[in-house]
Design a protein around this motif. Structure first.
Motif, PDB file in Angstrom:
ATOM      1  N   LYS A 164       0.836  -1.204   0.000  1.00 36.66           N
ATOM      2  CA  LYS A 164       0.000   0.000   0.000  1.00 36.66           C
ATOM      3  C   LYS A 164       0.871   1.253   0.000  1.00 36.66           C
ATOM      4  O   LYS A 164       0.584   2.236  -0.698  1.00 36.66           O
ATOM      5  N   LEU A 165       1.934   1.204   0.790  1.00 33.28           N
ATOM      6  CA  LEU A 165       2.777   2.407   0.945  1.00 33.28           C
ATOM      7  C   LEU A 165       3.493   2.780  -0.353  1.00 33.28           C
ATOM      8  O   LEU A 165       3.836   3.942  -0.551  1.00 33.28           O
ATOM      9  N   GLU A 166       3.687   1.827  -1.242  1.00 29.26           N
ATOM     10  CA  GLU A 166       4.286   2.175  -2.544  1.00 29.26           C
ATOM     11  C   GLU A 166       3.434   3.205  -3.291  1.00 29.26           C
ATOM     12  O   GLU A 166       3.938   3.966  -4.098  1.00 29.26           O
ATOM     13  N   THR A 204      -0.394   8.971  11.815  1.00 26.20           N
ATOM     14  CA  THR A 204      -1.390   7.915  11.621  1.00 26.20           C
ATOM     15  C   THR A 204      -1.769   7.321  12.963  1.00 26.20           C
ATOM     16  O   THR A 204      -1.151   7.653  13.996  1.00 26.20           O
ATOM     17  N   TRP A 205      -2.788   6.463  12.978  1.00 26.42           N
ATOM     18  CA  TRP A 205      -3.196   5.816  14.224  1.00 26.42           C
ATOM     19  C   TRP A 205      -3.415   4.339  13.974  1.00 26.42           C
ATOM     20  O   TRP A 205      -3.628   3.923  12.833  1.00 26.42           O
ATOM     21  N   ALA A 206      -3.381   3.581  15.068  1.00 27.11           N
ATOM     22  CA  ALA A 206      -3.557   2.129  14.961  1.00 27.11           C
ATOM     23  C   ALA A 206      -3.568   1.532  16.364  1.00 27.11           C
ATOM     24  O   ALA A 206      -3.483   2.271  17.350  1.00 27.11           O
ATOM     25  N   MET A 233       4.239   0.716  12.014  1.00 28.68           N
ATOM     26  CA  MET A 233       5.689   0.504  11.878  1.00 28.68           C
ATOM     27  C   MET A 233       6.113   0.604  10.412  1.00 28.68           C
ATOM     28  O   MET A 233       7.130   1.216  10.083  1.00 28.68           O
ATOM     29  N   GLN A 234       5.333   0.007   9.530  1.00 29.14           N
ATOM     30  CA  GLN A 234       5.692   0.030   8.108  1.00 29.14           C
ATOM     31  C   GLN A 234       5.606   1.454   7.550  1.00 29.14           C
ATOM     32  O   GLN A 234       6.434   1.852   6.728  1.00 29.14           O
ATOM     33  N   THR A 235       4.611   2.198   8.002  1.00 27.86           N
ATOM     34  CA  THR A 235       4.488   3.599   7.567  1.00 27.86           C
ATOM     35  C   THR A 235       5.723   4.380   8.000  1.00 27.86           C
ATOM     36  O   THR A 235       6.302   5.155   7.223  1.00 27.86           O
ATOM     37  N   PRO A 242       7.721  10.367  11.221  1.00 28.65           N
ATOM     38  CA  PRO A 242       6.483   9.677  11.594  1.00 28.65           C
ATOM     39  C   PRO A 242       6.040   9.964  13.034  1.00 28.65           C
ATOM     40  O   PRO A 242       6.842   9.883  13.964  1.00 28.65           O
ATOM     41  N   ILE A 243       4.761  10.270  13.188  1.00 31.68           N
ATOM     42  CA  ILE A 243       4.157  10.341  14.526  1.00 31.68           C
ATOM     43  C   ILE A 243       3.050   9.290  14.560  1.00 31.68           C
ATOM     44  O   ILE A 243       2.124   9.312  13.739  1.00 31.68           O
ATOM     45  N   LEU A 244       3.186   8.351  15.488  1.00 32.39           N
ATOM     46  CA  LEU A 244       2.278   7.206  15.540  1.00 32.39           C
ATOM     47  C   LEU A 244       1.425   7.287  16.803  1.00 32.39           C
ATOM     48  O   LEU A 244       1.958   7.255  17.918  1.00 32.39           O
ATOM     49  N   VAL A 245       0.118   7.409  16.622  1.00 30.12           N
ATOM     50  CA  VAL A 245      -0.792   7.426  17.773  1.00 30.12           C
ATOM     51  C   VAL A 245      -1.311   5.998  17.934  1.00 30.12           C
ATOM     52  O   VAL A 245      -2.062   5.500  17.087  1.00 30.12           O
ATOM     53  N   LEU A 246      -0.863   5.339  18.986  1.00 24.81           N
ATOM     54  CA  LEU A 246      -1.161   3.907  19.139  1.00 24.81           C
ATOM     55  C   LEU A 246      -2.079   3.675  20.337  1.00 24.81           C
ATOM     56  O   LEU A 246      -1.776   4.090  21.460  1.00 24.81           O
ATOM     57  N   PHE A 247      -3.199   3.017  20.078  1.00 20.38           N
ATOM     58  CA  PHE A 247      -4.195   2.761  21.126  1.00 20.38           C
ATOM     59  C   PHE A 247      -3.975   1.387  21.744  1.00 20.38           C
ATOM     60  O   PHE A 247      -3.767   0.405  21.015  1.00 20.38           O
ATOM     61  N   LYS A 248      -4.054   1.336  23.065  1.00 22.82           N
ATOM     62  CA  LYS A 248      -3.857   0.055  23.769  1.00 22.82           C
ATOM     63  C   LYS A 248      -5.133  -0.772  23.666  1.00 22.82           C
ATOM     64  O   LYS A 248      -5.912  -0.855  24.603  1.00 22.82           O
ATOM     65  N   THR A 249      -5.329  -1.374  22.486  1.00 18.95           N
ATOM     66  CA  THR A 249      -6.582  -2.095  22.245  1.00 18.95           C
ATOM     67  C   THR A 249      -6.598  -3.469  22.898  1.00 18.95           C
ATOM     68  O   THR A 249      -7.623  -4.103  22.972  1.00 18.95           O
ATOM     69  N   TYR A 250      -5.471  -3.967  23.297  1.00 19.24           N
ATOM     70  CA  TYR A 250      -5.479  -5.266  23.978  1.00 19.24           C
ATOM     71  C   TYR A 250      -4.416  -5.296  25.053  1.00 19.24           C
ATOM     72  O   TYR A 250      -3.643  -4.367  25.214  1.00 19.24           O
ATOM     73  N   ASP A 251      -4.434  -6.407  25.747  1.00 18.32           N
ATOM     74  CA  ASP A 251      -3.780  -6.474  27.026  1.00 18.32           C
ATOM     75  C   ASP A 251      -2.276  -6.718  26.937  1.00 18.32           C
ATOM     76  O   ASP A 251      -1.769  -7.659  27.495  1.00 18.32           O
ATOM     77  N   LEU A 252      -1.564  -5.902  26.207  1.00 17.32           N
ATOM     78  CA  LEU A 252      -0.114  -6.067  26.131  1.00 17.32           C
ATOM     79  C   LEU A 252       0.519  -4.815  26.719  1.00 17.32           C
ATOM     80  O   LEU A 252       0.015  -3.710  26.524  1.00 17.32           O
ATOM     81  N   PRO A 253       1.626  -4.975  27.406  1.00 15.44           N
ATOM     82  CA  PRO A 253       2.298  -3.787  27.922  1.00 15.44           C
ATOM     83  C   PRO A 253       2.915  -2.981  26.775  1.00 15.44           C
ATOM     84  O   PRO A 253       3.309  -3.551  25.760  1.00 15.44           O
ATOM     85  N   ALA A 254       2.968  -1.667  26.959  1.00 19.79           N
ATOM     86  CA  ALA A 254       3.528  -0.806  25.901  1.00 19.79           C
ATOM     87  C   ALA A 254       5.051  -0.801  26.008  1.00 19.79           C
ATOM     88  O   ALA A 254       5.684   0.247  26.137  1.00 19.79           O
ATOM     89  N   GLU A 255       5.647  -1.997  25.965  1.00 16.82           N
ATOM     90  CA  GLU A 255       7.106  -2.028  26.100  1.00 16.82           C
ATOM     91  C   GLU A 255       7.789  -2.195  24.743  1.00 16.82           C
ATOM     92  O   GLU A 255       7.141  -2.554  23.747  1.00 16.82           O
ATOM     93  N   ARG A 256       9.098  -1.934  24.736  1.00 20.85           N
ATOM     94  CA  ARG A 256       9.826  -1.942  23.463  1.00 20.85           C
ATOM     95  C   ARG A 256      10.099  -3.374  23.017  1.00 20.85           C
ATOM     96  O   ARG A 256      11.165  -3.937  23.262  1.00 20.85           O
TER      97      ARG A 256
END
Ligand SMILES: Cc1ncc(COP(=O)(O)O)c(C=O)c1O
Length: 355
Positions: free
Chosen positions: A61-63, A79-81, A89-91, A102-116
């Motif tokens: 898509k990004l192409e 963008t958001w996701a 990440m691909q964007t 890139p500025i990525l607005v990421l929503f914690k939609t499931y139960d994973l920690p926001a770790e690297r």
């Protein structure tokens, strides 16, 4: 009305494309799985091997989206996701190469920690500006909340004299700065590419099965099929949204794509086949079947599925075969749409289920 591949090529060529990935991606038979099941013949289209940042459908898509960012003189992309988003990440990976921050607005939609870990680790390595937001567990991000959040970020950037480009989740629905369905156009092209490969092997598929999330992959494949081989059924296995609302969304993207490509395909609701019964516990939630199918495909075919999209899609494919919806005599192409970085942040659940 069926049209030729040359006509499709001409229509798609109206849209500029930046070469980011290696095409065509391979197509090969899943010989062991086909034998284990006693049919149908299952082939896999390796869009996980596009070659940019662990591969996947978003890089196709990004192409087509990058040239639009550049034409609109963007110096920032917003963008958001969801938290462990492949799209985000691909964007970021595509944009930074062209000097777009890139500025990525990421929503914690499931139960994973926001770790690297997984995609967030890759975002960090890329130097993406990641903004984490809370969301309801197991639920999709509400469009109004996402648009409000990205607009706020874009405004901040405009006040600093920058030119933000807002691109919708998944590069799917024309929204924000992306006023054309550029993501779906890339998947009309992917259908055409796959069809050339199956024809070279002496067949046309009866079914094309894939994971569906924000809609452009399905919209593009459905239109490609309608234009080139109208008997082929494209089956989207939803990982997030219920079939009625999601079907309407895919249809709207497909209609916008028909207009953008000047296609007389007359896409209808009946062309958009979505299954929502494999979402199970919710978007991104790993269960025992997910862990088992990842192990099975790795052992039998040496192919690694991801825990959020392609594993649930493959579970869906196996069930549709079991139910007889896809007959044993059929030929099937399964699109592997990538997403493997999300395996790693899900390691605890995977190990627990595979013990
Ligand atoms: C790995 C993977 N597969 C499939 C999809 C679904 O594609 P689409 O968003 O075009 O429906 C996504 C993204 O949503 C993805 O990241």
């Amino acid at each position: 009305m069926t049209i030729s591949m040359a006509e499709i090529d001409r229509m798609i060529a109206k849209y500029p494309r930046i070469e980011l990935i290696h095409l065509p991606t391979p197509l090969r038979k899943l010989a062991n799985v086909t034998a284990d099941l006693g049919g149908p013949d299952i082939y896999i289209k390796r869009d996980d091997l596009t070659g940019m940042a662990f591969g996947g459908n978003k890089s196709r898509k990004l192409e087509f989206i990058l040239p639009d960012m550049i034409a609109k003189k963007a110096d920032v992309v917003v963008t958001w996701a969801g938290l462990q988003s492949n799209w985000a990440m691909q964007t970021a990976a595509a944009a930074v190469r062209f000097g777009i921050r890139p500025i990525l607005v990421l929503f914690k939609t499931y139960d994973l920690p926001a770790e690297r870990d997984g995609n967030i680790l890759l975002d960090y390595i890329l130097g993406a500006d990641v903004r984490i937001r809370e969301a309801v567990k197991g639920k999709l991000v509400r469009l109004e909340d996402a648009l409000a959040a990205v607009e706020e970020v874009a405004d901040e950037e405009r006040r600093k004299g920058r030119h933000p480009y807002i691109v919708p989740i998944g590069g799917s629905m024309p929204l924000g700065s992306m006023d054309l369905p550029l993501g779906a156009i890339s998947y009309v092209n992917a259908y055409r590419e796959m069809l050339a490969q199956t024809r070279a092997l002496g067949f046309e598929p009866d079914f094309v099965v894939h994971s569906t999330g924000s809609g452009a992959t399905q919209a593009g494949l459905v239109l490609g099929a309608k234009a080139l081989t109208p008997k082929v059924r494209v089956v989207g296995i939803s990982v997030s949204d219920f079939k009625d609302s999601f079907g309407r969304e895919v249809l709207a993207i497909a209609e916008a794509t028909e207009r953008a490509l000047d296609l007389a395909t007359d896409v209808r609701a009946a062309d958009v086949i979505v299954h929502d019964e494999y979402i199970r516990e919710g978007y991104g939630i790993v269960n025992k079947d997910v862990a088992d199918v990842i192990r099975m495909m790795f052992i039998r075919e040496g192919i690694v599925l991801d825990p959020v999209y392609t594993s649930k899609a493959f579970i869906g494919l196996l069930d549709l075969i079991r139910r007889g919806d896809i007959p044993r005599s059929a030929k099937v192409v399964f699109f592997h749409t990538g997403g493997t970085p999300a395996l790693f942040p899900n390691k605890h659940k995977l190990v627990e289920y595979l013990k």
